[in-house]
Design a protein around this motif. Structure first.
Motif, short mmCIF file in Angstrom:
data_model
loop_
_atom_site.label_atom_id
_atom_site.label_comp_id
_atom_site.label_asym_id
_atom_site.label_seq_id
_atom_site.Cartn_x
_atom_site.Cartn_y
_atom_site.Cartn_z
N TRP A 271 0.85 -1.20 0.00
CA TRP A 271 0.00 0.00 0.00
C TRP A 271 0.88 1.24 0.00
O TRP A 271 1.75 1.39 0.85
N TRP A 272 0.65 2.12 -0.99
CA TRP A 272 1.39 3.37 -1.09
C TRP A 272 0.63 4.45 -0.32
O TRP A 272 -0.48 4.82 -0.68
N HIS A 273 1.26 4.98 0.73
CA HIS A 273 0.65 6.01 1.55
C HIS A 273 1.01 7.42 1.10
O HIS A 273 0.27 8.37 1.37
N TRP A 274 2.18 7.55 0.43
CA TRP A 274 2.64 8.89 0.06
C TRP A 274 3.74 8.77 -0.98
O TRP A 274 4.63 7.92 -0.84
N SER A 275 3.67 9.59 -2.00
CA SER A 275 4.73 9.67 -3.02
C SER A 275 4.88 11.12 -3.43
O SER A 275 3.92 11.76 -3.87
N VAL A 276 6.10 11.63 -3.27
CA VAL A 276 6.43 13.00 -3.67
C VAL A 276 7.59 12.92 -4.65
O VAL A 276 8.59 12.25 -4.37
N VAL A 277 7.47 13.59 -5.78
CA VAL A 277 8.54 13.61 -6.79
C VAL A 277 8.95 15.05 -7.07
O VAL A 277 8.26 16.00 -6.69
N ASN A 278 10.10 15.17 -7.73
CA ASN A 278 10.61 16.46 -8.21
C ASN A 278 10.94 17.44 -7.09
O ASN A 278 10.76 18.66 -7.24
N ILE A 279 11.42 16.92 -5.97
CA ILE A 279 11.92 17.78 -4.90
C ILE A 279 13.28 18.30 -5.37
O ILE A 279 14.16 17.51 -5.70
N PRO A 280 13.48 19.62 -5.43
CA PRO A 280 14.74 20.16 -5.94
C PRO A 280 15.97 19.66 -5.17
O PRO A 280 15.90 19.39 -3.96
N ALA A 281 17.08 19.57 -5.86
CA ALA A 281 18.32 19.03 -5.29
C ALA A 281 18.85 19.86 -4.12
O ALA A 281 19.57 19.33 -3.27
N ASN A 282 18.50 21.14 -4.04
CA ASN A 282 18.99 21.97 -2.94
C ASN A 282 18.11 21.88 -1.69
O ASN A 282 18.40 22.49 -0.67
#
Length: 184
Positions: A83-94
């Protein structure tokens, strides 16, 4: 003679390899192998938590990191696929942390450019822990991934599995916290 040359080459390279610290993930709200707190529990389906995503910080980022992704996954959910509870993408490298509550629906507290993928509860946001009644503890895996791409392109209706496929094809480092929970 060749063995000596190989050994010498390995010994010369070892300090550079050994000096690179492994990527680590910490939280003010969660510690590895300790139960999630009420604020990280779901507030539906018979669970009465606050449904607030945990504060997270990471360091030891590999060279070449261009962005990050963060997920919370329950491999013990009785679905056959977890079960996927949370997915965040494209968080900047800094960016090397997320504040508590950054997973609120709408993403207003996420870093600029970051976005959430629809979780298995059916919304874009953090869905807290809520294992079925009388189940064994579930091991919630909170993972930060260092990626070699600045952006992962996903369709608006992407599943967490599709996001995971794209994340894993760009991983150059990762760190994880595991929190076992029996929410009931």
């Amino acid at each position: 003679m060749k063995i000596k040359q190989v050994v010498a080459a390995v010994l010369l390279a070892a300090p550079a390899f050994m000096s690179h610290a492994a990527m680590t993930l910490t939280s003010q709200d969660i510690t590895n192998d300790h139960t999630l707190q009420n604020q990280q529990l779901f507030n539906q389906w018979g669970c009465t938590g606050s449904n607030v995503s945990p504060q997270l910080s990471w360091k030891g980022v590999p060279e070449g990191t261009k962005s990050f992704a963060v997920t919370m996954y329950d491999p013990d959910a009785p679905t056959g696929s977890g079960w996927w509870h949370w997915s965040v993408v494209n968080i900047p490298a800094n960016v090397h942390s997320l504040a508590a509550g950054a997973g609120a629906v709408g993403g207003k507290d996420l870093p600029k450019g970051a976005s959430m993928v629809t979780n298995d509860f059916g919304f874009k946001g953090f869905g807290g822990a809520c294992p079925p009644p009388n189940s064994k503890p579930h091991n919630y895996e909170i993972t930060v991934y260092a990626l070699n791409t600045a952006s992962i392109k996903l369709p608006e209706n992407a599943s967490p599995a599709l996001a995971g496929y794209n994340i894993l094809s760009h991983v150059i480092g990762k760190a994880q916290l595991i929190a076992p929970t029996n929410a009931r």
